[in-house]
Design a protein around this motif. Structure first.
Motif, mmCIF file in Angstrom:
data_model
loop_
_atom_site.group_PDB
_atom_site.id
_atom_site.type_symbol
_atom_site.label_atom_id
_atom_site.label_comp_id
_atom_site.label_asym_id
_atom_site.label_seq_id
_atom_site.Cartn_x
_atom_site.Cartn_y
_atom_site.Cartn_z
ATOM 1 N N LEU A 101 0.848 -1.190 0.000
ATOM 2 C CA LEU A 101 0.000 0.000 0.000
ATOM 3 C C LEU A 101 0.879 1.234 0.000
ATOM 4 N N SER A 102 0.638 2.134 -0.949
ATOM 5 C CA SER A 102 1.413 3.370 -1.042
ATOM 6 C C SER A 102 0.477 4.558 -0.912
ATOM 7 N N PHE A 103 0.767 5.419 0.068
ATOM 8 C CA PHE A 103 0.005 6.645 0.299
ATOM 9 C C PHE A 103 0.908 7.833 0.015
ATOM 10 N N GLY A 104 0.863 8.355 -1.182
ATOM 11 C CA GLY A 104 1.661 9.531 -1.535
ATOM 12 C C GLY A 104 3.145 9.320 -1.291
ATOM 13 N N ASP A 105 3.755 10.245 -0.539
ATOM 14 C CA ASP A 105 5.189 10.191 -0.277
ATOM 15 C C ASP A 105 5.555 9.358 0.943
ATOM 16 N N ALA A 106 4.564 8.840 1.658
ATOM 17 C CA ALA A 106 4.845 8.013 2.832
ATOM 18 C C ALA A 106 5.486 6.697 2.409
ATOM 19 N N ARG A 107 6.205 6.071 3.306
ATOM 20 C CA ARG A 107 6.831 4.796 2.969
ATOM 21 C C ARG A 107 5.749 3.757 2.698
ATOM 22 N N PRO A 108 5.975 2.861 1.755
ATOM 23 C CA PRO A 108 4.988 1.817 1.469
ATOM 24 C C PRO A 108 4.825 0.865 2.650
ATOM 25 N N VAL A 109 3.636 0.309 2.775
ATOM 26 C CA VAL A 109 3.323 -0.632 3.841
ATOM 27 C C VAL A 109 2.943 -1.962 3.205
ATOM 28 N N GLU A 110 3.519 -3.061 3.703
ATOM 29 C CA GLU A 110 3.170 -4.395 3.209
ATOM 30 C C GLU A 110 2.116 -5.005 4.123
ATOM 31 N N VAL A 111 1.144 -5.708 3.510
ATOM 32 C CA VAL A 111 0.099 -6.403 4.254
ATOM 33 C C VAL A 111 0.195 -7.881 3.902
ATOM 34 N N HIS A 112 0.355 -8.724 4.930
ATOM 35 C CA HIS A 112 0.537 -10.165 4.741
ATOM 36 C C HIS A 112 -0.552 -10.938 5.469
ATOM 37 N N VAL A 113 -0.761 -12.175 5.056
ATOM 38 C CA VAL A 113 -1.677 -13.097 5.714
ATOM 39 C C VAL A 113 -0.892 -14.353 6.070
ATOM 40 N N ARG A 114 -1.161 -14.901 7.264
ATOM 41 C CA ARG A 114 -0.575 -16.170 7.721
ATOM 42 C C ARG A 114 0.953 -16.129 7.787
ATOM 43 N N VAL A 115 1.471 -15.189 8.549
ATOM 44 C CA VAL A 115 2.912 -15.080 8.767
ATOM 45 C C VAL A 115 3.231 -15.657 10.131
ATOM 46 N N LYS A 116 4.250 -16.481 10.183
ATOM 47 C CA LYS A 116 4.696 -17.050 11.457
ATOM 48 C C LYS A 116 5.499 -15.985 12.202
ATOM 49 N N VAL A 117 5.169 -15.786 13.466
ATOM 50 C CA VAL A 117 5.840 -14.773 14.282
ATOM 51 C C VAL A 117 6.583 -15.465 15.411
ATOM 52 N N ARG A 118 7.822 -15.059 15.594
ATOM 53 C CA ARG A 118 8.624 -15.574 16.701
ATOM 54 C C ARG A 118 9.024 -14.412 17.574
ATOM 55 N N GLY A 119 9.011 -14.638 18.843
ATOM 56 C CA GLY A 119 9.417 -13.589 19.764
ATOM 57 C C GLY A 119 10.448 -14.109 20.742
ATOM 58 N N LYS A 120 11.086 -13.186 21.438
ATOM 59 C CA LYS A 120 12.045 -13.558 22.464
ATOM 60 C C LYS A 120 11.357 -13.487 23.814
ATOM 61 N N VAL A 121 11.636 -14.444 24.645
ATOM 62 C CA VAL A 121 11.124 -14.442 26.011
ATOM 63 C C VAL A 121 12.285 -14.051 26.906
ATOM 64 N N SER A 122 12.108 -12.976 27.651
ATOM 65 C CA SER A 122 13.208 -12.501 28.498
ATOM 66 C C SER A 122 13.321 -13.292 29.795
ATOM 67 N N ARG A 123 12.236 -13.959 30.162
ATOM 68 C CA ARG A 123 12.289 -14.788 31.361
ATOM 69 C C ARG A 123 11.341 -15.966 31.162
ATOM 70 N N ALA A 124 11.592 -17.006 31.876
ATOM 71 C CA ALA A 124 10.750 -18.197 31.768
ATOM 72 C C ALA A 124 9.384 -17.908 32.376
ATOM 73 N N ASN A 125 8.354 -18.453 31.761
ATOM 74 C CA ASN A 125 7.014 -18.293 32.327
ATOM 75 C C ASN A 125 6.901 -19.154 33.567
ATOM 76 N N PRO A 126 6.314 -18.614 34.642
ATOM 77 C CA PRO A 126 6.155 -19.406 35.854
ATOM 78 C C PRO A 126 5.137 -20.525 35.633
ATOM 79 N N THR A 127 5.348 -21.625 36.288
ATOM 80 C CA THR A 127 4.397 -22.734 36.213
ATOM 81 C C THR A 127 3.642 -22.829 37.524
ATOM 82 N N SER A 128 2.452 -23.345 37.484
ATOM 83 C CA SER A 128 1.649 -23.459 38.713
ATOM 84 C C SER A 128 1.908 -24.740 39.413
#
Length: 112
Positions: free
Chosen positions: A85-112
């Motif tokens: 998507l291009s809006f005038g002079d603004a930087r273009p934006v990409e739109v995706h479907v079904r992208v795998k996302v990975r994140g970093k966990v800074s600490r372990a999740n507590p368990t019950s």
């Protein structure tokens, strides 16, 4: 539910003017909804004056859309379609479907 899926498919065709989207009522409802949401973003952008270009994974323009069957990485070698998507002079934006996302966990999740 089938009636609503069929309604979404009609709206999908209207929103993605001039391109072919490979969805049928036989597809799973969650997959159709994801593509429907994609189409609504594209339609809103176009109505707001954006130039919309559909590209394949190699950034070549396409008229027939290919959506991932399951979440995947952006540079995984498999073909897929995304919108730019291009809006005038603004930087273009990409739109995706079904992208795998990975994140970093800074600490372990507590368990019950």
């Amino acid at each position: 539910m089938t009636g609503r899926v069929d309604e979404m498919l009609i709206e999908l065709d209207q929103a993605l003017q001039h391109v072919s989207a490979p969805c049928t009522s036989a597809d799973r409802a969650d997959r159709i909804y994801e593509v429907y949401a994609f189409a609504q973003v594209i339609a809103a952008a176009a109505e707001s004056g954006a130039m919309v270009v559909y590209e394949d994974a190699d950034e070549r323009p396409v008229k027939e859309l290919i959506f991932r069957g399951a979440p995947g990485v952006l540079h995984g070698g498999r073909q897929f379609t995304h919108a730019v998507l291009s809006f005038g002079d603004a930087r273009p934006v990409e739109v995706h479907v079904r992208v795998k996302v990975r994140g970093k966990v800074s600490r372990a999740n507590p368990t019950s």
